[in-house]
Design a protein around this motif. Structure first.
Motif, PDB file in Angstrom:
ATOM      1  N   THR A  42      -2.974   5.986   9.370  1.00  0.00           N
ATOM      2  CA  THR A  42      -1.705   5.078   9.522  1.00  0.00           C
ATOM      3  C   THR A  42      -0.775   5.031   8.960  1.00  0.00           C
ATOM      4  OG1 THR A  42      -3.927   3.147   8.917  1.00  0.00           O
ATOM      5  CG2 THR A  42      -1.559   2.841   8.481  1.00  0.00           C
ATOM      6  N   ASP A  43       1.215   4.526   9.191  1.00  0.00           N
ATOM      7  CA  ASP A  43       2.298   4.954   9.132  1.00  0.00           C
ATOM      8  C   ASP A  43       2.588   4.154   8.651  1.00  0.00           C
ATOM      9  OD1 ASP A  43       4.555   5.859   8.499  1.00  0.00           O
ATOM     10  OD2 ASP A  43       4.585   6.994  10.083  1.00  0.00           O
ATOM     11  N   TYR A  44       2.798   3.856   6.983  1.00  0.00           N
ATOM     12  CA  TYR A  44       3.544   3.090   6.661  1.00  0.00           C
ATOM     13  C   TYR A  44       4.844   3.051   6.047  1.00  0.00           C
ATOM     14  CZ  TYR A  44      -1.572   1.613   4.862  1.00  0.00           C
ATOM     15  OH  TYR A  44      -2.763   1.485   5.363  1.00  0.00           O
ATOM     16  N   THR A  45       5.750   4.416   6.680  1.00  0.00           N
ATOM     17  CA  THR A  45       7.134   5.187   6.907  1.00  0.00           C
ATOM     18  C   THR A  45       7.919   3.495   6.019  1.00  0.00           C
ATOM     19  OG1 THR A  45       6.449   7.239   7.405  1.00  0.00           O
ATOM     20  CG2 THR A  45       8.623   6.541   7.487  1.00  0.00           C
ATOM     21  N   ALA A  46       7.576   2.969   7.831  1.00  0.00           N
ATOM     22  CA  ALA A  46       8.886   1.764   8.517  1.00  0.00           C
ATOM     23  C   ALA A  46       8.747   0.509   7.400  1.00  0.00           C
ATOM     24  CB  ALA A  46       8.212   0.817   9.264  1.00  0.00           C
ATOM     25  N   VAL A  47       6.978   0.227   6.241  1.00  0.00           N
ATOM     26  CA  VAL A  47       6.691  -0.564   5.332  1.00  0.00           C
ATOM     27  C   VAL A  47       7.400  -0.279   4.033  1.00  0.00           C
ATOM     28  CG1 VAL A  47       5.462  -1.644   4.097  1.00  0.00           C
ATOM     29  CG2 VAL A  47       4.680  -1.343   6.295  1.00  0.00           C
ATOM     30  N   GLN A  74      11.024  -2.331   2.472  1.00  0.00           N
ATOM     31  CA  GLN A  74      11.084  -2.117   0.466  1.00  0.00           C
ATOM     32  C   GLN A  74      12.106  -2.405   0.664  1.00  0.00           C
ATOM     33  OE1 GLN A  74       7.348  -0.627  -0.159  1.00  0.00           O
ATOM     34  NE2 GLN A  74       5.849  -2.426   0.271  1.00  0.00           N
ATOM     35  N   GLN A  75      12.432  -0.697   0.473  1.00  0.00           N
ATOM     36  CA  GLN A  75      13.588  -0.146   0.063  1.00  0.00           C
ATOM     37  C   GLN A  75      15.157  -0.867  -0.087  1.00  0.00           C
ATOM     38  OE1 GLN A  75      12.781   2.734  -2.585  1.00  0.00           O
ATOM     39  NE2 GLN A  75      10.938   1.998  -1.747  1.00  0.00           N
ATOM     40  N   ALA A  76      15.521  -1.723   1.452  1.00  0.00           N
ATOM     41  CA  ALA A  76      16.219  -2.721   2.010  1.00  0.00           C
ATOM     42  C   ALA A  76      15.920  -4.352   1.367  1.00  0.00           C
ATOM     43  CB  ALA A  76      16.397  -1.540   3.443  1.00  0.00           C
TER      44      ALA A  76
END
Length: 371
Positions: A329-334, A338-340
């Motif tokens: 599971t890749d949460y990079t886009a999540v 969140q940062q933006a």
């Protein structure tokens, strides 16, 4: 007689990390008179959701040479070379797992220097690589064999050992670093035996190259627990990685495996693991991954089962097989959303299936010569 003397090597074998059994962690010098080679070949099938074509085929997995002996009453040495078709390109000892000198002044103390396994707890890590049939992401990516110096104390009853070790960091040979980067690890290890209950615990500090404001050390706690009975055993490994106290609970792994001996020939096993890296210290904008084991903002789930068959008429041969399911599971886009302060998308999930059938054989040259 001359031939027997030439090939009888009283190997002061691995106090640490060579055997999959907890007893090898507390024995200073179990003597094994052998010169041997071992090999393993597998047929594997892989299927992943995001790959159009499945991968499958036969390949050699391991080809190891073991050699050791005594140098007088108190000194001994051990050597294990992993022979590979694609040799390491970093230095001469890349594929050398063990090449060390032991000094054992008495039954309670041991000192060691040379190429060794970093003293990290846990029973999956403790097993010889050729015996780890399907492994976790942590196990696959940990560069554990390093130059190191160790000192160990064993209790008089042989049930407990405490070992202190200083060696190269597993971050050596990652991120452009090398042996001359001066990256070190400090490791404190304890193995214990309480009858049926065994422990392999460690606390570790692994130095990494500092860039910008990133932390300089990866801190580890690895706790291995195992119950052992006549026909079955089960272990539970708990690992936590962090860069500081405010990083607690975000970067960890849990691994468990159970074995059941149907009879002297057959063993059945099941295994499962969950690992994640949700550390807030990761600097994704620079593509930096501070943890050398699990990529930033990822999690891995693994579960499966299999068998081992060692025929009674030839225990030097092992046939094994297993089926394992994997999920990444890749949460990079999540994290980026969140940062933006944007709406969070669903994480990317990739499911995989691995099927394996293989054979391992152990060639004990000393037995052949004596016959």
């Amino acid at each position: 007689m001359k031939t027997n003397r030439l090939f009888s090597f009283a190997a002061a074998m691995v106090l640490l990390f060579l055997s999959g059994k907890a007893s090898a962690q507390v024995d200073f010098n179990p003597v094994i008179n052998t010169l041997r080679m071992e090999a393993r070949a597998d047929y594997e099938y892989f299927h992943y959701d995001n790959v159009s074509n499945d991968a499958y085929g036969m390949h050699g997995r391991y080809f190891n040479l073991h050699f050791g002996g005594n140098l007088g009453d108190k000194f001994s040495y051990y050597f294990r070379q992993r022979i590979q078709a694609n040799p390491g390109s970093v230095n001469l000892f890349d594929n050398t797992d063990f090449l060390y000198l032991n000094y054992t002044p008495n039954k309670n103390w041991m000192f060691r220097v040379g190429k060794d396994a970093l003293a990290v707890g846990g029973f999956e890590y403790d097993a010889a690589p050729i015996d780890v049939l399907f492994s976790t992401h942590y196990w696959d990516n940990f560069y554990c064999f390093q130059m190191a110096a160790s000192a160990a104390f064993k209790s008089s009853d042989g049930n407990h050992m405490i070992l202190a070790q200083v060696g190269n960091s597993p971050y050596v040979y990652t991120g452009g670093a090398g042996w001359d980067s001066g990256l070190l690890s400090c490791n404190l290890f304890w193995s214990g035996s309480f009858g049926h209950f065994k422990t392999l615990y460690s606390v570790n500090m692994f130095q990494r190259e500092r860039t910008l404001n990133e932390p300089h050390f990866m801190n580890y706690i690895a706790l291995g627990h195992k119950l052992v009975y006549d026909r079955w055993d089960v272990y539970l490994d708990l690992m936590h990685h962090s860069f500081g106290t405010d990083d607690w609970g975000k970067n960890f792994g849990v691994v468990s495996c159970a074995n059941f001996a149907v009879n002297d020939d057959w063993n059945l096993f099941i295994k499962g693991a969950y690992e994640q890296n949700r550390s807030e210290y990761e600097v994704m904008a620079l593509g930096s991954s501070l943890d050398c084991l699990v990529p930033a903002h990822h999690s891995y789930c693994l579960y499966g089962g299999g068998f081992e068959y060692k025929p009674s008429f030839c225990k030097a041969v092992r046939i094994h097989g297993y089926v394992a399911a994997r999920q990444e599971t890749d949460y990079t886009a999540v994290w980026a959303a969140q940062q933006a302060s944007l709406p969070e998308p669903e994480p990317t999930v990739v499911n995989g299936l691995q099927v394996n059938l293989g054979v391992t054989w152990n060639m004990d040259f000393l037995k052949l010569i004596n016959k």
